[in-house]
Motif scaffolding. Structure first.
Motif, PDB file in Angstrom:
ATOM      1  N   GLU A 143      -9.310  -9.540  27.330  1.00  0.00           N
ATOM      2  CA  GLU A 143     -10.236 -10.073  26.330  1.00  0.00           C
ATOM      3  C   GLU A 143     -11.500  -9.215  26.211  1.00  0.00           C
ATOM      4  N   CYS A 202      -7.675  -8.086  17.119  1.00  0.00           N
ATOM      5  CA  CYS A 202      -7.683  -8.475  18.528  1.00  0.00           C
ATOM      6  C   CYS A 202      -6.346  -8.068  19.142  1.00  0.00           C
ATOM      7  N   PRO A 205      -4.047 -11.087  26.963  1.00  0.00           N
ATOM      8  CA  PRO A 205      -4.813 -12.168  27.609  1.00  0.00           C
ATOM      9  C   PRO A 205      -4.574 -12.202  29.116  1.00  0.00           C
ATOM     10  N   THR A 250      -3.547 -16.913  25.574  1.00  0.00           N
ATOM     11  CA  THR A 250      -4.409 -16.604  24.434  1.00  0.00           C
ATOM     12  C   THR A 250      -5.489 -17.654  24.225  1.00  0.00           C
ATOM     13  N   GLY A 309      -8.297 -17.707  26.724  1.00  0.00           N
ATOM     14  CA  GLY A 309      -9.107 -16.502  26.688  1.00  0.00           C
ATOM     15  C   GLY A 309     -10.003 -16.353  25.482  1.00  0.00           C
TER      16      GLY A 309
END
Length: 268
Positions: free
Chosen positions: A215, A242, A246, A250, A253
């Motif tokens: 992240e 993005c 993670p 996901t 995070g």
């Protein structure tokens, strides 16, 4: 405010692919990107995007034989016909799904052989110029991205400054830079100076934390809030993808993204 897209190839990977579309919309993303969509049912993917009102803002052209270690064809002399066939497929997908940006990968070459590098560079310039012209005719921006050699050993285009040199030499109005802050920090650093000097060349960005490619939060060496505010202040109108792995999952995070309207507590 910066606009973030969810990379469905790296996020929500505990779900079947099409379920990732609804998951991205559910936490507040307005756009998604995907590395290689060509294994999907294109109509079903398009229907899912339409149902959840998400834009597909980026995909990659076919990379060759991924399982055999290929990571693009643009810098591989002698593969021009396959390269062009892949472009035709990619542009068809982009037009069908209203995706306006296509990343064209360079490929893996022997970086220690000067003769190989010279031939690869010549092939790369020709192929990228062809891709830019074809993309312009199809209404799709063509992007090149430097990728660090730790994550992808032997990748032909590794440094942002080298990508800028390619943009200058090809000199086509439909050729742009895809600037991944993770890869850039791994190879060259100087993120602020590069962004301020080259923002007009950048049609897409991507983020992940350094080290680890997790992240983009405070648990790394990049000051992402500063960079996001800088990018916004300079009027960048594109998307920030993005594309990270993670640490846990996901949803957990996404704490880093709450300031930008994305996260578990998002209200549709």
């Amino acid at each position: 405010m910066p606009r973030f897209s969810a990379n469905l190839s790296t996020l929500f990977t505990d779900r079947p692919f099409l379920d990732r579309v609804s998951a991205a919309a559910g936490v507040g993303f307005k756009a998604v990107e995907v590395q290689f969509p060509y294994h999907l049912d294109r109509d079903a993917f398009g229907d899912a995007l339409a149902e959840y009102r998400l834009s597909l803002v980026l995909c990659n052209a076919p990379p060759g034989d991924w399982e055999a270690g290929e990571r693009g064809l643009a810098a591989l002399p002698g593969r021009e016909e396959e390269f062009r066939d892949g472009l035709d497929l990619a542009f068809d997908w982009c037009n069908a799904l209203k995706c306006q940006r296509l990343h064209v990968m360079a490929g893996i070459v022997d970086l220690d052989d000067p003769d190989v590098l010279e031939d690869a560079y010549d092939a790369y310039l020709r192929n990228i110029a062809y891709a830019a012209a074809q993309g312009e005719a199809r209404g799709v921006k063509v992007l090149i991205e430097p990728i660090n050699g730790v994550d992808m050993p032997g990748y032909f285009l590794q440094r942002p400054d080298d990508a800028v040199r390619v943009l200058d030499e090809v000199d086509h109005r439909n050729l742009f830079l895809q600037y991944d802050l993770y890869h850039a920090q791994m190879t060259q650093g100087g993120l602020t100076d590069f962004l301020e000097g080259n923002l007009h060349r950048i049609a897409h960005m991507q983020v992940a934390g350094v080290p680890g490619r997790h992240e983009p939060d405070a648990n790394g060496e990049i000051n992402f809030p500063y960079l996001f505010n800088l990018i916004d202040a300079h009027g960048y109108a594109g998307w920030i993808g993005c594309e990270y792995r993670p640490r846990i999952n996901t949803i957990a995070g996404l704490r880093w993204a709450r300031e930008w309207g994305i996260g578990q507590d998002h209200k549709a």
